[in-house]
Design a protein around this motif. Structure first.
Motif, short mmCIF file in Angstrom:
data_model
loop_
_atom_site.label_atom_id
_atom_site.label_comp_id
_atom_site.label_asym_id
_atom_site.label_seq_id
_atom_site.Cartn_x
_atom_site.Cartn_y
_atom_site.Cartn_z
N GLN A 1 -18.78 22.59 3.11
CA GLN A 1 -17.48 22.54 2.22
C GLN A 1 -17.84 21.26 1.39
OE1 GLN A 1 -13.65 21.77 3.07
NE2 GLN A 1 -13.13 23.55 2.02
N ARG A 2 -17.84 20.75 0.01
CA ARG A 2 -17.69 19.98 -0.53
C ARG A 2 -16.50 19.25 -0.73
NH1 ARG A 2 -22.01 17.87 -4.83
NH2 ARG A 2 -21.03 15.78 -5.35
N VAL A 3 -16.35 17.85 -0.60
CA VAL A 3 -15.08 17.24 -0.64
C VAL A 3 -15.38 16.19 -1.64
CG1 VAL A 3 -14.23 17.79 1.47
CG2 VAL A 3 -15.52 15.83 1.39
N ASP A 4 -14.48 15.34 -2.07
CA ASP A 4 -14.57 14.18 -2.98
C ASP A 4 -15.07 13.23 -2.38
OD1 ASP A 4 -13.12 15.57 -5.01
OD2 ASP A 4 -11.08 14.80 -4.54
N PRO A 5 -16.05 12.23 -2.94
CA PRO A 5 -16.61 11.25 -2.35
C PRO A 5 -15.62 10.48 -1.41
CG PRO A 5 -17.31 11.55 -4.67
CD PRO A 5 -16.15 12.26 -4.36
N GLY A 6 -16.40 10.15 -0.32
CA GLY A 6 -15.77 9.19 0.66
C GLY A 6 -14.62 9.81 1.53
N LEU A 7 -14.32 11.24 1.30
CA LEU A 7 -13.34 12.01 1.88
C LEU A 7 -13.92 12.88 3.14
CD1 LEU A 7 -10.84 12.55 -0.93
CD2 LEU A 7 -10.83 10.70 0.69
N ILE A 8 -15.04 12.96 3.34
CA ILE A 8 -15.46 13.56 4.63
C ILE A 8 -14.79 13.20 5.92
CG2 ILE A 8 -17.67 14.17 3.30
CD1 ILE A 8 -19.15 12.32 5.25
N PRO A 9 -14.61 14.07 6.54
CA PRO A 9 -13.76 13.57 8.20
C PRO A 9 -14.60 12.58 8.70
CG PRO A 9 -13.91 15.94 7.89
CD PRO A 9 -14.81 15.53 6.83
N MET B 1 -18.97 19.68 6.36
CA MET B 1 -18.45 19.00 5.01
C MET B 1 -19.36 18.07 4.43
SD MET B 1 -14.15 18.67 5.29
CE MET B 1 -13.19 19.70 6.53
N HIS B 2 -19.45 18.04 3.18
CA HIS B 2 -20.15 16.72 2.56
C HIS B 2 -19.47 16.41 1.39
CE1 HIS B 2 -22.11 18.64 -1.03
NE2 HIS B 2 -21.76 19.72 -0.48
N GLY C 1 -21.81 14.86 -0.99
CA GLY C 1 -22.89 14.68 -1.96
C GLY C 1 -23.81 13.31 -1.48
N TYR C 2 -23.13 12.50 -0.68
CA TYR C 2 -23.85 11.32 -0.14
C TYR C 2 -23.84 11.45 1.48
CZ TYR C 2 -22.36 9.60 -4.50
OH TYR C 2 -22.16 9.56 -5.78
N GLU C 3 -22.91 11.95 2.12
CA GLU C 3 -22.97 12.09 3.65
C GLU C 3 -22.70 13.58 4.04
OE1 GLU C 3 -21.96 8.35 6.35
OE2 GLU C 3 -20.43 8.90 4.78
N LEU C 4 -23.19 13.97 5.00
CA LEU C 4 -22.86 15.32 5.55
C LEU C 4 -22.59 15.28 7.14
CD1 LEU C 4 -25.37 18.52 5.03
CD2 LEU C 4 -24.45 18.10 7.41
N VAL C 5 -21.64 16.01 7.48
CA VAL C 5 -21.01 16.00 8.94
C VAL C 5 -20.88 17.26 9.30
CG1 VAL C 5 -18.69 15.79 7.80
CG2 VAL C 5 -19.24 15.21 10.22
N LEU C 6 -21.49 17.47 10.48
CA LEU C 6 -21.15 19.02 11.25
C LEU C 6 -20.48 18.82 12.44
CD1 LEU C 6 -25.16 20.08 11.15
CD2 LEU C 6 -23.30 20.94 9.61
N LYS C 7 -19.55 19.69 12.55
CA LYS C 7 -18.86 19.85 13.78
C LYS C 7 -19.25 21.10 14.53
CE LYS C 7 -14.08 20.66 15.67
NZ LYS C 7 -12.84 20.91 15.59
#
Length: 527
Positions: A262-270, A311-312, A314-320
């Motif tokens: 899922q894409r979220v706004d910049p700086g808002l990944i968990p 989630m990502h 566009g700059y960082e990607l985080v996997l749970k």
């Protein structure tokens, strides 16, 4: 060897049985045909003599059924009773989920499967003399509700199901490590959050039947006597069945080859596992199986499922990543009471006899060395000499993630800690692991650059240390893909609105013109 009082009584009854109340003799033709089919398809696991010790049996936990004692887990009959012919045929048809017993309905014709019933019964002579077993009828399940499930939880606690199955139902109770079946083999308490792996079926009706009849040959008792003793009612036992069913997903999960990130706004990944947005994101199911390709092979993996979310921005990607694991390895109790017995029981021992000892839990994410244009992927088992894979290697006894490059399962070299961060926690028989990295790698030679809007291949390798897993002995997945969603262009929302306004405007114009013509027509008629 243990013999239950009920079974002893049944055997005595067999000796006293009279002809009108006994099962009809099996036709000789059925037995001959059944033996032929059995020896071709079943004997390698169950043994020529039906004693559950075929050539492949030592690679299986739980062990294949020993037919010579007449003890069957899945029955419609009461505890201690022999199964009906329909019960045996049912297991032949659909198999035993959660075990190595497959279903044969689509593999063998009905005549073969029915003949197998006759031959399987021949391993236990009392089938010929015991009374025909009577299936127990319990009716259908009443509807589920929050109150009903809450009542079921109360009885889950009061009859101490958690002692084996754990507080969250993941098979991690304090009594679980030393469990064994009637043959002395280690046996896991069922993970109640995976109803698609229940031996006797995962519906509320199936669960209720198991609660009433137990699983003979295992530590799973029957609870009909609690009803007979007035401790609980049939309806309350139905509530317990509803509660157990509620622990699993509503539908049996199916793997998806491509998992959307899922894409979220910049700086808002968990930033952590506690972020409530994880609860709103549907996890993707990734099944794992034992690594039985390269030596040393492992036929008894503990981890069978990893749930993936991501989630990502566009700059960082985080996997749970979430998976069930009955212990936080190394756990001294599990090391002693479980690992030692599993290592002693399991074959083959291609790397020699392993001594039980402290081993961590581990999980590795494999990445291809590039994002492929087509379906040409590296060898799924840690790459090969020509095409390496990149690794994120996490283990429970270290706080960091080690990067690596693999040219085969026994050719892994470390790339050091790098830019991957991790947060992990274990609770109630479950690991949750958060892995985070920027799209742009810090080490371009040894890491994959992620791209938005591209399907990126990954595979998983998991180890349960307290199950004796390490090195090549673990659980693996095939290749899957994550797909970081692209930014949704504004036209996606504007275009439908414009279409609506244009269509509405045209409609008003047409209606207005029709009304004007009608009024003009009435005026001409009036003049």
């Amino acid at each position: 060897m243990r013999t239950s009082p009920l079974r002893a009584l049944a055997t005595i009854a067999a000796l006293l049985a009279v002809a009108p109340f006994t099962a009809a003799p099996v036709a000789a033709q059925d037995l001959a045909h059944g033996q032929e089919v059995y020896e071709r398809w079943c004997a390698s696991c169950h043994g020529i003599e039906g004693t559950g010790d075929g050539s492949a049996a030592a690679r299986m936990l739980p062990r294949p059924r020993d037919f010579t004692r007449g003890i069957y887990q899945v029955r419609t009959t009461a505890t201690g009773d022999i199964p009906s012919d329909a019960d045996i045929l049912h297991v032949i048809n659909v198999g035993m989920p959660g075990t190595t017993m497959p279903g044969w309905e689509g593999q063998l014709p009905a005549s073969d499967r029915e003949a197998l019933v006759a031959h399987v019964k021949s391993f236990y002579p009392p089938f010929e003399t015991l009374p025909v077993p009577t299936p127990l009828e319990f009716g259908g399940a009443s509807g589920s509700s929050a109150d009903r499930i809450a009542e079921g939880r109360i009885f889950y606690d009061s009859i101490e199901c958690f002692q084996c199955h754990g507080q969250a139902g993941r098979g991690d109770g304090s009594s679980a490590p030393p469990l064994e079946d009637d043959w002395g083999s280690p046996i896991r308490a069922a993970d109640l959050t995976q109803n698609w792996r229940f031996n006797g079926g995962g519906t509320v009706e199936n669960i209720y039947r198991r609660l009433r009849t137990g699983l003979d040959g295992t530590p799973m008792a029957q609870f009909s006597d609690l009803i007979d003793a007035g401790f609980m009612t049939e309806e309350q036992l139905w509530s317990l069945a509803h509660y157990v069913r509620s622990l699993s997903p509503e539908r049996t999960p199916a793997p998806r080859e491509v998992i959307r990130i899922q894409r979220v706004d910049p700086g808002l990944i968990p930033n952590d596992l506690a972020d409530p947005r994880w609860d709103e994101l549907e996890p993707a199911y990734v099944p794992l199986v034992g690594q039985i390709v390269a030596r040393p092979r492992w036929f008894d993996p503990s981890v069978n499922t990893v749930w993936v979310q991501g989630m990502h921005d566009g700059y960082e990607l985080v996997l749970k990543l979430t998976w069930n694991d009955r212990s936080l390895s190394p756990d001294p109790v599990w090391t002693t009471d479980w690992q030692a017995r599993v290592l002693a029981a399991m074959e083959p021992r291609e790397d020699g006899d392993l001594a039980p000892g402290p081993r961590p839990d581990r999980l590795t994410v494999q990445w291809g060395n590039e994002i492929p244009e087509g379906m040409d992927l590296p060898y799924f088992l840690m790459g090969d000499a020509r095409t390496p894979v990149f690794l994120w290697q996490w283990r429970s006894d270290e706080a960091r993630v080690e990067r690596g490059v693999a040219n085969g399962i026994n050719a892994i070299r470390s790339s050091g800690p790098g830019g991957v961060t991790a947060e992990a926690q274990w609770a109630d028989g479950q690991w949750q692991l958060l892995l985070r990295r920027s799209f742009e790698p810090t080490d371009v030679e040894n890491e994959l650059r992620f791209e938005v809007g591209r399907a990126i291949p990954f595979a998983l390798f998991a180890w349960d240390g307290d199950n004796g897993e390490a090195g090549a002995r673990g659980a693996i997945s095939s290749w899957y893909y994550i797909y970081p969603e692209e930014e949704v262009p504004a036209s996606t929302y504007v275009t439908p609105l414009l279409a609506f306004l244009v269509t509405g405007g045209l409609g008003l114009f047409v209606v207005g013109r029709a009304q004007r013509r009608e009024r003009e027509g009435l005026k001409r008629m009036g003049s």
